[in-house]
Design a protein around this motif. Sequence first.
Motif, PDB file in Angstrom:
ATOM      1  N   TYR A   1       0.839  -1.207   0.000  1.00  0.00           N
ATOM      2  CA  TYR A   1       0.000   0.000   0.000  1.00  0.00           C
ATOM      3  C   TYR A   1       0.870   1.251   0.000  1.00  0.00           C
ATOM      4  O   TYR A   1       0.589   2.220  -0.720  1.00  0.00           O
ATOM      5  CB  TYR A   1      -0.909   0.014   1.232  1.00  0.00           C
ATOM      6  N   PHE A   2       1.925   1.238   0.805  1.00  0.00           N
ATOM      7  CA  PHE A   2       2.813   2.396   0.938  1.00  0.00           C
ATOM      8  C   PHE A   2       3.424   2.782  -0.407  1.00  0.00           C
ATOM      9  O   PHE A   2       3.557   3.965  -0.725  1.00  0.00           O
ATOM     10  CB  PHE A   2       3.910   2.060   1.949  1.00  0.00           C
ATOM     11  N   LYS A   3       3.799   1.791  -1.201  1.00  0.00           N
ATOM     12  CA  LYS A   3       4.431   2.039  -2.501  1.00  0.00           C
ATOM     13  C   LYS A   3       3.477   2.701  -3.498  1.00  0.00           C
ATOM     14  O   LYS A   3       3.909   3.241  -4.511  1.00  0.00           O
ATOM     15  CB  LYS A   3       4.931   0.721  -3.094  1.00  0.00           C
ATOM     16  N   GLN A   4       2.174   2.641  -3.215  1.00  0.00           N
ATOM     17  CA  GLN A   4       1.187   3.204  -4.143  1.00  0.00           C
ATOM     18  C   GLN A   4       0.773   4.628  -3.786  1.00  0.00           C
ATOM     19  O   GLN A   4      -0.118   5.199  -4.404  1.00  0.00           O
ATOM     20  CB  GLN A   4      -0.047   2.296  -4.180  1.00  0.00           C
ATOM     21  N   ILE A   5       1.437   5.205  -2.788  1.00  0.00           N
ATOM     22  CA  ILE A   5       1.144   6.591  -2.403  1.00  0.00           C
ATOM     23  C   ILE A   5       1.737   7.533  -3.435  1.00  0.00           C
ATOM     24  O   ILE A   5       2.922   7.455  -3.755  1.00  0.00           O
ATOM     25  CB  ILE A   5       1.716   6.903  -1.001  1.00  0.00           C
ATOM     26  N   ASP A   6       0.909   8.449  -3.929  1.00  0.00           N
ATOM     27  CA  ASP A   6       1.376   9.408  -4.938  1.00  0.00           C
ATOM     28  C   ASP A   6       1.255  10.827  -4.400  1.00  0.00           C
ATOM     29  O   ASP A   6       1.822  11.156  -3.384  1.00  0.00           O
ATOM     30  CB  ASP A   6       0.586   9.242  -6.249  1.00  0.00           C
ATOM     31  N   SER A   7       0.473  11.659  -5.081  1.00  0.00           N
ATOM     32  CA  SER A   7       0.326  13.065  -4.684  1.00  0.00           C
ATOM     33  C   SER A   7      -0.757  13.215  -3.617  1.00  0.00           C
ATOM     34  O   SER A   7      -1.517  12.294  -3.349  1.00  0.00           O
ATOM     35  CB  SER A   7      -0.030  13.921  -5.902  1.00  0.00           C
ATOM     36  N   VAL A   8      -0.847  14.430  -3.043  1.00  0.00           N
ATOM     37  CA  VAL A   8      -1.747  14.672  -1.915  1.00  0.00           C
ATOM     38  C   VAL A   8      -3.208  14.402  -2.247  1.00  0.00           C
ATOM     39  O   VAL A   8      -3.970  13.937  -1.411  1.00  0.00           O
ATOM     40  CB  VAL A   8      -1.574  16.109  -1.382  1.00  0.00           C
ATOM     41  N   ASP A   9      -3.628  14.658  -3.474  1.00  0.00           N
ATOM     42  CA  ASP A   9      -5.053  14.515  -3.813  1.00  0.00           C
ATOM     43  C   ASP A   9      -5.421  13.078  -4.200  1.00  0.00           C
ATOM     44  O   ASP A   9      -6.596  12.767  -4.352  1.00  0.00           O
ATOM     45  CB  ASP A   9      -5.450  15.486  -4.935  1.00  0.00           C
ATOM     46  N   THR A  10      -4.433  12.194  -4.392  1.00  0.00           N
ATOM     47  CA  THR A  10      -4.745  10.809  -4.764  1.00  0.00           C
ATOM     48  C   THR A  10      -4.206   9.793  -3.768  1.00  0.00           C
ATOM     49  O   THR A  10      -4.477   8.606  -3.886  1.00  0.00           O
ATOM     50  CB  THR A  10      -4.160  10.468  -6.153  1.00  0.00           C
ATOM     51  N   SER A  11      -3.451  10.239  -2.790  1.00  0.00           N
ATOM     52  CA  SER A  11      -2.741   9.302  -1.922  1.00  0.00           C
ATOM     53  C   SER A  11      -3.462   8.974  -0.625  1.00  0.00           C
ATOM     54  O   SER A  11      -3.015   8.102   0.122  1.00  0.00           O
ATOM     55  CB  SER A  11      -1.366   9.873  -1.576  1.00  0.00           C
ATOM     56  N   TYR A  12      -4.564   9.662  -0.331  1.00  0.00           N
ATOM     57  CA  TYR A  12      -5.214   9.508   0.974  1.00  0.00           C
ATOM     58  C   TYR A  12      -5.560   8.055   1.280  1.00  0.00           C
ATOM     59  O   TYR A  12      -5.214   7.542   2.348  1.00  0.00           O
ATOM     60  CB  TYR A  12      -6.475  10.374   1.026  1.00  0.00           C
ATOM     61  N   SER A  13      -6.232   7.377   0.374  1.00  0.00           N
ATOM     62  CA  SER A  13      -6.710   6.015   0.662  1.00  0.00           C
ATOM     63  C   SER A  13      -5.546   5.046   0.844  1.00  0.00           C
ATOM     64  O   SER A  13      -5.581   4.184   1.731  1.00  0.00           O
ATOM     65  CB  SER A  13      -7.643   5.520  -0.446  1.00  0.00           C
ATOM     66  N   MET A  14      -4.504   5.185   0.019  1.00  0.00           N
ATOM     67  CA  MET A  14      -3.354   4.283   0.142  1.00  0.00           C
ATOM     68  C   MET A  14      -2.578   4.550   1.430  1.00  0.00           C
ATOM     69  O   MET A  14      -2.116   3.615   2.092  1.00  0.00           O
ATOM     70  CB  MET A  14      -2.439   4.425  -1.075  1.00  0.00           C
ATOM     71  N   ALA A  15      -2.414   5.822   1.778  1.00  0.00           N
ATOM     72  CA  ALA A  15      -1.708   6.166   3.024  1.00  0.00           C
ATOM     73  C   ALA A  15      -2.481   5.655   4.233  1.00  0.00           C
ATOM     74  O   ALA A  15      -1.890   5.156   5.198  1.00  0.00           O
ATOM     75  CB  ALA A  15      -1.510   7.677   3.114  1.00  0.00           C
ATOM     76  N   LEU A  16      -3.804   5.756   4.175  1.00  0.00           N
ATOM     77  CA  LEU A  16      -4.639   5.288   5.287  1.00  0.00           C
ATOM     78  C   LEU A  16      -4.532   3.772   5.440  1.00  0.00           C
ATOM     79  O   LEU A  16      -4.382   3.252   6.553  1.00  0.00           O
ATOM     80  CB  LEU A  16      -6.098   5.698   5.051  1.00  0.00           C
ATOM     81  N   ARG A  17      -4.574   3.056   4.309  1.00  0.00           N
ATOM     82  CA  ARG A  17      -4.462   1.594   4.368  1.00  0.00           C
ATOM     83  C   ARG A  17      -3.070   1.165   4.833  1.00  0.00           C
ATOM     84  O   ARG A  17      -2.939   0.226   5.625  1.00  0.00           O
ATOM     85  CB  ARG A  17      -4.767   1.003   2.984  1.00  0.00           C
ATOM     86  N   ALA A  18      -2.057   1.850   4.322  1.00  0.00           N
ATOM     87  CA  ALA A  18      -0.687   1.530   4.747  1.00  0.00           C
ATOM     88  C   ALA A  18      -0.531   1.754   6.247  1.00  0.00           C
ATOM     89  O   ALA A  18       0.051   0.917   6.953  1.00  0.00           O
ATOM     90  CB  ALA A  18       0.312   2.383   3.965  1.00  0.00           C
ATOM     91  N   LEU A  19      -1.054   2.879   6.739  1.00  0.00           N
ATOM     92  CA  LEU A  19      -0.986   3.185   8.167  1.00  0.00           C
ATOM     93  C   LEU A  19      -1.643   2.080   8.989  1.00  0.00           C
ATOM     94  O   LEU A  19      -1.075   1.599   9.983  1.00  0.00           O
ATOM     95  CB  LEU A  19      -1.655   4.527   8.447  1.00  0.00           C
ATOM     96  N   ARG A  20      -2.830   1.667   8.590  1.00  0.00           N
ATOM     97  CA  ARG A  20      -3.554   0.617   9.321  1.00  0.00           C
ATOM     98  C   ARG A  20      -2.758  -0.694   9.352  1.00  0.00           C
ATOM     99  O   ARG A  20      -2.697  -1.377  10.374  1.00  0.00           O
ATOM    100  CB  ARG A  20      -4.923   0.381   8.675  1.00  0.00           C
ATOM    101  N   GLU A  21      -2.144  -1.040   8.212  1.00  0.00           N
ATOM    102  CA  GLU A  21      -1.409  -2.300   8.143  1.00  0.00           C
ATOM    103  C   GLU A  21      -0.087  -2.233   8.913  1.00  0.00           C
ATOM    104  O   GLU A  21       0.320  -3.225   9.531  1.00  0.00           O
ATOM    105  CB  GLU A  21      -1.160  -2.695   6.677  1.00  0.00           C
ATOM    106  N   PHE A  22       0.580  -1.082   8.886  1.00  0.00           N
ATOM    107  CA  PHE A  22       1.801  -0.929   9.688  1.00  0.00           C
ATOM    108  C   PHE A  22       1.475  -0.995  11.184  1.00  0.00           C
ATOM    109  O   PHE A  22       2.208  -1.617  11.961  1.00  0.00           O
ATOM    110  CB  PHE A  22       2.498   0.397   9.374  1.00  0.00           C
ATOM    111  N   GLU A  23       0.377  -0.344  11.581  1.00  0.00           N
ATOM    112  CA  GLU A  23      -0.032  -0.384  12.989  1.00  0.00           C
ATOM    113  C   GLU A  23      -0.466  -1.789  13.403  1.00  0.00           C
ATOM    114  O   GLU A  23      -0.231  -2.221  14.540  1.00  0.00           O
ATOM    115  CB  GLU A  23      -1.149   0.628  13.236  1.00  0.00           C
ATOM    116  N   LYS A  24      -1.066  -2.514  12.475  1.00  0.00           N
ATOM    117  CA  LYS A  24      -1.453  -3.912  12.731  1.00  0.00           C
ATOM    118  C   LYS A  24      -0.198  -4.765  12.934  1.00  0.00           C
ATOM    119  O   LYS A  24      -0.167  -5.649  13.805  1.00  0.00           O
ATOM    120  CB  LYS A  24      -2.265  -4.447  11.544  1.00  0.00           C
ATOM    121  N   LEU A  25       0.828  -4.501  12.155  1.00  0.00           N
ATOM    122  CA  LEU A  25       2.098  -5.213  12.305  1.00  0.00           C
ATOM    123  C   LEU A  25       2.687  -4.964  13.689  1.00  0.00           C
ATOM    124  O   LEU A  25       3.154  -5.896  14.349  1.00  0.00           O
ATOM    125  CB  LEU A  25       3.077  -4.753  11.215  1.00  0.00           C
ATOM    126  N   GLN A  26       2.653  -3.726  14.137  1.00  0.00           N
ATOM    127  CA  GLN A  26       3.143  -3.392  15.481  1.00  0.00           C
ATOM    128  C   GLN A  26       2.337  -4.108  16.559  1.00  0.00           C
ATOM    129  O   GLN A  26       2.894  -4.598  17.546  1.00  0.00           O
ATOM    130  CB  GLN A  26       3.053  -1.880  15.708  1.00  0.00           C
TER     131      GLN A  26
END
Length: 253
Positions: A117-142
Amino acid sequence: MKRAFLLPIIILLFTFACSSKKTALKDTPVFEPEALLQQANEKIKQKDYEGARAILQDIKAKDASKKYATIAQIKIGDTYFEEESYEEALVEYSNFLDVHPHHKYAPYAQYQLALTYFKQIDSVDTSYSMALRALREFEKLQRLYPRNPYMDVIESRIKMCKSILAEYELYVGKFYFKKGSYNAAAGRFRELIEKYPNTKNEPDALYHLAVSYNHLGDKDKALDVFNTLLSKYPTNKLSNDAKKLIASINTGK
């Protein structure tokens, strides 16, 4: 007489059948999953991802012990990840975790899932959903695998995800602010401050939240937020503007 005649023929047929069976067994290739995994690894190094997947799929299908099949499944995900076929990679990592949540390679699969998910983050107007999913999965890993070997990397990537999400909230909040939709703007600024504190966008969010409250006629809330800005970020350039607005509110101008 007939029996004496048939006996040599029966023995001959039996001998031929046994010989054919031995030849067939000799010609059948021995399944050696460890050697096949090495072949797949070599193909991955050579960036022959399709060739590697063919070998790995063969291991998955034939390994009755499942010892090598589980490794093959993760490596299939890795081949998709390396060639940036992220949707396919997500499927492989997710399927592995669904079936093997306690496997020794589960922390790796979870890390790769978040990183996909993190690798699919692009610009501010298109990256919200990928950043949110990446955050959730990184926090799940922790949360699920606290002894995973990626902790140092995770912290920096979580921080980056939160910064991106905060930037998005500020972007949307300012959009509403410029339109004069101060209630909607205030909602976005509050979201940023509550969920993503201490990010670089927090001073901007505090300032615009206070101004939004001021426009809405809630002077007390405006003063509270301005004072939070001054207390938390006294050297920020927006603090000077905040002081002027505080003076204006206090004098009723």
